[in-house]
Design an enzyme around this catalytic site. Structure first.
Site, PDB file in Angstrom:
ATOM      1  N   ILE A   1       0.829  -1.212   0.000  1.00  0.00           N
ATOM      2  CA  ILE A   1       0.000   0.000   0.000  1.00  0.00           C
ATOM      3  C   ILE A   1       0.857   1.253   0.000  1.00  0.00           C
ATOM      4  O   ILE A   1       0.334   2.369  -0.036  1.00  0.00           O
ATOM      5  CB  ILE A   1      -0.942   0.021   1.217  1.00  0.00           C
ATOM      6  CG1 ILE A   1      -0.164  -0.097   2.530  1.00  0.00           C
ATOM      7  CG2 ILE A   1      -2.001  -1.052   1.099  1.00  0.00           C
ATOM      8  CD1 ILE A   1      -1.025   0.042   3.772  1.00  0.00           C
TER       9      ILE A   1
ATOM     10  N   GLY B   1       8.029   3.953   0.299  1.00  0.00           N
ATOM     11  CA  GLY B   1       8.661   5.204   0.691  1.00  0.00           C
ATOM     12  C   GLY B   1      10.148   5.044   0.849  1.00  0.00           C
ATOM     13  O   GLY B   1      10.723   3.983   0.587  1.00  0.00           O
ATOM     14  N   GLY B   2      10.781   6.145   1.260  1.00  0.00           N
ATOM     15  CA  GLY B   2      12.218   6.118   1.428  1.00  0.00           C
ATOM     16  C   GLY B   2      12.674   5.207   2.538  1.00  0.00           C
ATOM     17  O   GLY B   2      13.840   4.830   2.601  1.00  0.00           O
TER      18      GLY B   2
ATOM     19  N   ASP C   1      11.012  15.506   9.355  1.00  0.00           N
ATOM     20  CA  ASP C   1      10.491  15.250   8.008  1.00  0.00           C
ATOM     21  C   ASP C   1       8.981  15.438   7.986  1.00  0.00           C
ATOM     22  O   ASP C   1       8.240  14.597   7.477  1.00  0.00           O
ATOM     23  CB  ASP C   1      10.876  13.841   7.545  1.00  0.00           C
ATOM     24  CG  ASP C   1      10.771  13.682   6.030  1.00  0.00           C
ATOM     25  OD1 ASP C   1      10.700  14.710   5.327  1.00  0.00           O
ATOM     26  OD2 ASP C   1      10.761  12.536   5.551  1.00  0.00           O
TER      27      ASP C   1
END
Length: 978
Positions: A673, A676-677, A807
């Site tokens: 789903i 990401g990083g 972040d």
């Protein structure tokens, strides 16, 4: 009457007077106590370490209260509670009943709400400081306080129309600060010009427009005048020539035009002068007598002509920034050589001649920025010992010669940019001694020789650009030691030999460009291990052999392997990102689904050097090995659960019955789903019906001791393993409804799983910007804003050790089935040990578009960086736009766009997302003004997250919005008003 009787009578009167005085004083003391305790009852302290109001008790004499000063008769004259982290709505009605009160200082706190008119009852008030708070509404008519000599309302939160009418009544006023507030647009208030005792005026960023009046010269006692960040137009008036006591003049970020007026040289006491970012023109010869100048900021104007030679004799000058003008001629040779010179920026002018040699004479020079001029000669040898230097950028000039060897190893130097010159010689081997170098830009010069092997010792390197030089020899074999390296550009040189296998250990690499060299051998399969690689250009070399199939796991947007000697089948996944010429000039290459390459033979692939029989044999062997492995694994899992090699370690942080085998079964591609990083994220549905989100990471230890991934889906390096540790450490201790819940971590010898609560509505980014975008009315957006703010407030203020997220962005704000937000992804989070000690790093933490501007001059991470990023999120919610959009202009972001549009105020409602209803636009604009405060350039003027929450609470919309979501909470999302 006898003398004895007279004396007795007098004595009786004296005793009676003393008694009455004592009774009056006692009564006054009791009254003062009541007033102060009434004031105290309306405010609270948010700082658990310091509680200044603890002394405000009935048992303590009033004059011993913290922050209270009294006169000789024990009457309260001053209240000073500045910077005490106090909150509440202050009761000025109670304070102004203190009949001798002359000073109120409650600045730099978290006070909020409107100011009631009772403050006007403080008839004797001389000093009033309400600055840096969160008040609302309009400023009361403070001109009624006729005794005022000091008035500070800076960054206080007031809005609306400022009460200038009657302001001329404040004849004693010497200090006036009303800046950094969103007042209604106004012309320069003429009432100020009658306040002849004024010494300091701060009216920056408070909506002042029109022209600066000529009569400004009447304020002859002025020592500082700050009118920056407004909409002032026209010329600088000649009346300034009368302000001979002026020490600070700041007019930057306006729309001023014309020239510096004749007579401006009379301001011989001027220490700081900043007129940057206007449209001023002409020469600067009127400034040549300002010998006391310490800071001179003229950048982003249209000034021309040469720099007066007198500037070289300025004995106090430490800051000199005149970039983006049209200056010509040479810089004075002695400039910056007298005082502790800090920086020079003359970028984008037309200067010629030599670089002044003595700007680091006092050992304080930090920045040399001389980009895009016509400087000639070499880098002066004097800078080879300038140990304070941290940025050297002289690119796009006509400089030549060899670079002094000491430059390469300066201890603080983080950026060396010498590109677009005619420098020659070699990079000194002393570069290996560098402690801070992050950016090495030498493109388009005449550098030659081999790249020193010592460069691999510079562990701080992030970018290397050596394009179009004459470098020879091999690329250092241990270049893989550069774990922070993001961009490697060595194209158009004469490098030879193989591409080092160790390059695959540069786990942060995003771009590799080695085109136009003479590299030989095979493409290292290790490049397929680079988790962040986005661009790979190896064209124009002499590479041979097969294209490694491991490159298929990369998430590339550009690949160019053209004009080499490669053979065999092109991996099909690489064809999807290839341009027409990506594989041209390699006659030995073939592909099944490419119009640009010959079709591979379906039976015999000689170019692959393997026959069908060999393929079948290998496939059969692999099948046998796989079957045996599965059998062994199942047996070992059943019989040796406690084996350190095959066992799983489950650490639970919330009560939830989770079996690791249930989680493992869900790690399938169809359940992904998110990517990401920090890892792939899978949806897991347990037998009990509970839905979870699982972040999956793998690790193995290579022979050389570096961490690499063995996952075919998401390879990870040592930094990712650290992110895993950071996320577990941060989330496992957090408990807040607006912070994503970490149920447990599951680790084994070679794999790591983080199990979170499942957030069915994905991220805010998805719902605002992607194909999953939905219609969200303002009430929903507001609830997301206030919820996310409370989550960050918890991290910054309520944790035992405050957490800096580092972040904050809309893709890290997840939404549950009711669209309630939760802060997620703590892979970059840092715990704060003290209020002053922060993390420092050369790797910028965060995401482009959300990163605070202070990263441009410091790598210190503070909670103010989170607040800036959150301000960007607020702007996304209000405008519906991404942080970076083409309409903002080249190299401009949403912050620049919003700040500019808000300053113009022509039609600010046009900033609001058109999908937000008209009756909610005013509420949305209030939030946008909070976003502006969060994204101020200077970190210290940004509010704390606690203050942000209070500001958002005070602009809560009155309209109601319902959210209707289907049972799955994933697809059918509709919003309507009731």
């Amino acid at each position: 009457m006898s003398p004895e009787k007279l004396s007795g009578h007098h004595l009786f009167l004296i005793l009676l007077a003393l008694l009455l005085t004592t009774l009056h004083t006692s009564s006054s003391q009791s009254t003062q106590l009541d007033h102060l305790l009434n004031f105290k009852s309306k405010i609270t302290n948010t700082n658990t370490n310091s509680k200044p109001l603890n002394t405000w008790t009935e048992q303590t004499p009033v004059c011993n209260f913290t922050g209270i000063s009294c006169n000789s008769e024990n009457f309260v004259t001053e209240i000073n509670l500045s910077d005490q982290k106090l909150t509440g709505i202050p009761d000025f009605g109670a304070l102004c009943k203190l009949e001798k009160l002359e000073k109120i200082d409650i600045g730099s706190n978290y006070f909020h709400g409107p100011i009631n008119t009772h403050i006007l009852d403080c008839a004797n008030l001389k000093y009033l400081d309400l600055g840096e708070n969160n008040f609302t509404g309009e400023v009361p008519e403070v001109w009624h306080l006729s005794q005022l000599s000091f008035l500070n309302l800076n960054l206080s939160g007031f809005t609306g129309k400022f009460p200038w009418e009657g302001f001329s009544n404040l004849k004693n006023l010497s200090f006036l600060s009303v800046g950094d507030n969103v007042f209604d647009e106004m012309f320069f208030p003429m009432e100020i010009l009658e306040l002849y005792n004024l010494e300091h005026i701060y009216m920056s960023n408070c909506s002042v427009g029109g022209k600066i009046p000529e009569m400004i010269g009447n304020l002859s006692l002025l020592r500082s005048l700050e009118l920056s960040d407004n909409r002032l137009v026209g010329e600088i008036p000649a009346g300034f020539s009368k302000l001979i006591k002026l020490e600070m003049l700041e007019l930057y970020n306006n729309e001023l035009s014309g020239v510096i007026p004749v007579g401006f040289g009379n301001l011989v006491n001027l220490v700081q002068f900043d007129v940057s970012n206007n449209s001023l023109e002409g020469d600067v010869f009127e400034l040549r007598n300002l010998t006391k100048l310490e800071s001179l900021q003229l950048f982003e104007n249209k000034f021309s002509g040469s720099i007066p030679e007198e500037f070289g004799e300025f004995k106090y000058l430490t800051q000199f920034s005149i970039y983006d003008n049209k200056f010509t001629g040479e810089l004075p040779a002695k400039i910056g050589s007298w005082a502790e010179f800090e920086y020079i920026d003359v970028t984008q002018n037309m200067f010629s001649g030599a670089i002044p040699p003595d700007m680091c004479k006092m050992g304080k020079l930090g920045r040399i920025l001389m980009i895009e001029n016509n400087f000639t000669g070499g880098l002066p040898e004097t800078y080879a010992s300038c140990e304070s230097l941290f940025r050297l950028r002289v690119n796009n000039n006509s400089l030549s010669g060899r670079v002094p060897d000491g430059i390469w190893s300066l201890p603080l130097l983080s950026t060396i940019d010498l590109s677009m010159n005619q420098f020659e010689g070699q990079i000194g081997s002393s570069i290996g001694e560098s402690k801070s170098l992050a950016q090495l830009f030498l493109a388009n010069n005449r550098f030659s020789g081999e790249l020193p092997v010592e460069i691999s010792k510079v562990s701080t390197l992030v970018e290397i650009e050596l394009i179009s030089n004459q470098f020879t020899g091999t690329i250092p074999s241990n270049i893989g030691d550069l774990k922070k390296l993001s961009n490697l550009h060595l194209q158009d040189n004469m490098f030879s030999g193989p591409i080092p296998e160790s390059l695959g250990s540069c786990v942060s690499l995003n771009e590799i460009d080695l085109a136009g060299n003479s590299l030989t051998g095979n493409i290292p399969a290790s490049l397929g291990l680079l988790p962040s690689l986005n661009s790979l250009n190896l064209s124009g070399n002499k590479l041979s052999g097969l294209i490694p199939t491991r490159l298929s796991s990369l998430k590339l947007t550009l690949i160019d392997l053209s004009n080499n000697m490669l053979v065999g089948r092109v991996p099909e996944s690489l064809l999807f990102v290839a341009d027409n010429g990506s594989f041209a000039g390699n006659p030995g290459l073939c592909a099944d689904n490419s119009k640009d390459l010959r079709k591979c033979s379906p039976i015999s692939h000689k170019s692959d050097r393997l026959s069908v029989a060999v393929y079948c044999f290998i496939a059969g062997a692999l099948l046998v090995v796989l079957s045996l492995s599965c059998y062994v694994f199942v047996k070992l899992r059943k019989n040796t659960r406690n084996s350190p090699i095959y066992s799983w370690d489950v650490k639970q942080f919330h009560v939830l019955k989770i079996r690791e085998d249930e989680v493992l079964r869900c790690l399938k591609d169809e359940n992904i789903i998110g990517k990401g990083g920090s890892g792939n994220v899978y949806k897991a549905v347990l037998e009990c019906g509970e839905r979870l989100a699982v972040k999956h990471m793998w690790k193995t230890e290579a022979n050389n001791g570096s961490w690499r991934s063995s996952s075919p889906i998401l390879p990870k390096g040592k930094n990712r393993w650290r992110e895993y540790d950071a996320e577990v450490a941060a989330l496992s201790s957090l408990r807040h409804m607006n912070v994503v819940k970490l149920y447990c971590s599951i680790t084994s010898e070679d794999s790591n799983l983080l199990v979170y609560e499942y957030m069915p509505n994905g991220s805010l980014w998805d719902r605002l910007h992607t194909y999953q975008k939905i219609e969200m009315d303002w009430r929903v957006r507001y609830e997301i804003a206030i919820g996310a703010a409370r989550g960050l407030e918890y991290l910054h203020h309520a944790c035992d050790k405050p957490v800096i997220h580092r972040d904050v962005k809309s893709s890290n704000i997840l939404l549950d089935e009711e669209m309630k937000p939760k802060i997620a992804d703590f892979g970059l989070a840092k715990f704060v040990q003290t209020e002053k000690v922060m993390e420092s790093t050369h790797l910028i933490a965060g995401t482009h578009g959300y990163i605070a501007p202070e990263y441009g001059y410091t790598m210190n991470v503070t909670e103010k960086s989170d607040i800036y990023s959150f301000g960007v999120v607020l702007m996304e919610l209000v405008t519906g736009k991404k942080p970076m959009e083409p309409e903002f202009g080249e190299n401009k972001d949403i912050v620049h766009w919003v700040h500019n549009e808000m300053r113009r105020k022509d039609n600010v409602s046009a900033l609001v997302d058109p999908s937000i209803s008209k009756d909610a636009k005013e509420d949305a604009l209030k939030v946008l003004s909070i976003a502006v405060r969060c994204t101020m350039k200077i970190p210290t003027v940004r509010p704390s997250m606690r203050m942000v929450v209070k500001m958002l609470e005070e602009v809560e919309p009155s309209s109601l919005t319902d959210i209707v979501i289907d049972k799955q909470g994933e697809k059918n999302i509709s919003l309507y008003k009731v």
